[in-house]
Design a protein around this motif. Sequence first.
Motif, PDB file in Angstrom:
ATOM      1  N   ALA A 283       7.031   5.576  -0.188  1.00  0.00           N
ATOM      2  CA  ALA A 283       7.066   4.931   1.147  1.00  0.00           C
ATOM      3  C   ALA A 283       5.892   4.005   0.901  1.00  0.00           C
ATOM      4  CB  ALA A 283       6.854   5.970   2.248  1.00  0.00           C
ATOM      5  N   VAL A 284       6.010   2.664   1.195  1.00  0.00           N
ATOM      6  CA  VAL A 284       5.066   1.883   1.192  1.00  0.00           C
ATOM      7  C   VAL A 284       4.970   0.916   2.265  1.00  0.00           C
ATOM      8  CG1 VAL A 284       4.544  -0.437  -0.446  1.00  0.00           C
ATOM      9  CG2 VAL A 284       5.522   1.718  -1.444  1.00  0.00           C
TER      10      VAL A 284
ATOM     11  N   SER B 164       2.954   0.071  11.580  1.00  0.00           N
ATOM     12  CA  SER B 164       4.188   0.931  12.079  1.00  0.00           C
ATOM     13  C   SER B 164       4.229   2.495  11.729  1.00  0.00           C
ATOM     14  CB  SER B 164       5.559   0.327  11.790  1.00  0.00           C
ATOM     15  OG  SER B 164       5.750   0.352  10.500  1.00  0.00           O
ATOM     16  N   LYS B 165       5.146   3.134  12.099  1.00  0.00           N
ATOM     17  CA  LYS B 165       5.146   4.618  11.839  1.00  0.00           C
ATOM     18  C   LYS B 165       5.546   4.702  10.408  1.00  0.00           C
ATOM     19  CE  LYS B 165       7.175   7.276  14.520  1.00  0.00           C
ATOM     20  NZ  LYS B 165       8.186   8.252  15.447  1.00  0.00           N
ATOM     21  N   VAL B 166       4.934   5.452   9.472  1.00  0.00           N
ATOM     22  CA  VAL B 166       5.435   5.742   8.144  1.00  0.00           C
ATOM     23  C   VAL B 166       5.083   7.091   7.867  1.00  0.00           C
ATOM     24  CG1 VAL B 166       4.682   5.160   5.725  1.00  0.00           C
ATOM     25  CG2 VAL B 166       4.120   3.513   7.785  1.00  0.00           C
TER      26      VAL B 166
ATOM     27  N   LYS C 111       0.689  -1.159   0.084  1.00  0.00           N
ATOM     28  CA  LYS C 111      -0.020  -0.043   0.046  1.00  0.00           C
ATOM     29  C   LYS C 111       0.858   1.132  -0.088  1.00  0.00           C
ATOM     30  CE  LYS C 111      -3.650   2.410   2.429  1.00  0.00           C
ATOM     31  NZ  LYS C 111      -4.088   2.586   3.758  1.00  0.00           N
ATOM     32  N   GLU C 112       0.903   1.986  -0.906  1.00  0.00           N
ATOM     33  CA  GLU C 112       1.481   3.124  -1.116  1.00  0.00           C
ATOM     34  C   GLU C 112       0.925   4.442  -0.238  1.00  0.00           C
ATOM     35  OE1 GLU C 112       2.307   6.238  -4.649  1.00  0.00           O
ATOM     36  OE2 GLU C 112       2.785   4.091  -5.010  1.00  0.00           O
ATOM     37  N   VAL C 113       1.836   4.821   0.614  1.00  0.00           N
ATOM     38  CA  VAL C 113       1.528   5.902   1.602  1.00  0.00           C
ATOM     39  C   VAL C 113       1.905   7.090   1.352  1.00  0.00           C
ATOM     40  CG1 VAL C 113       1.733   6.779   3.802  1.00  0.00           C
ATOM     41  CG2 VAL C 113       1.372   4.283   3.550  1.00  0.00           C
TER      42      VAL C 113
END
Length: 134
Positions: A58-59, A93-95, A39-41
């Motif tokens: 960031a994925v 987790s933190k992204v 999932k691309e953030v």
Amino acid sequence: MRNTKINIFLGVLVVVLVGWMLKGTFFQPGAGDLKAGFKEVAQYRNENNTGPVQYVFAVTVKDTIWSEMETYGNYKPHHKGGNTKVYYFLEGSKVPTELGAGKVNFDSSFDRSCVGLYEKSAMGNTSITKRPFN
């Protein structure tokens, strides 16, 4: 009579070949077919079209299947002479939600939750690094 049979055969052959090519075109595998649940953030692309173009992503992933992480990175856009980076984080987790250019692409508070880094260099060489900040 003989020419009509040949024409019918060639017509059917052309239709089959065109159908086969269309199937190959529209049913290519993609990131949605991978099992790790990507999932691309966040994403970043610099606005420099004349110099090196830098893509940063960031994925989040459900599981660290390294071969699939490399395949996912290969699906991401790449510009000749540019650089592509994909940072992987475990789901939950933190992204980082904002990315930037350069060697440091996000705030260092997210370093510990990064589980992998895929890089494609300007020469087209790819690498995947496990736990790049540990």
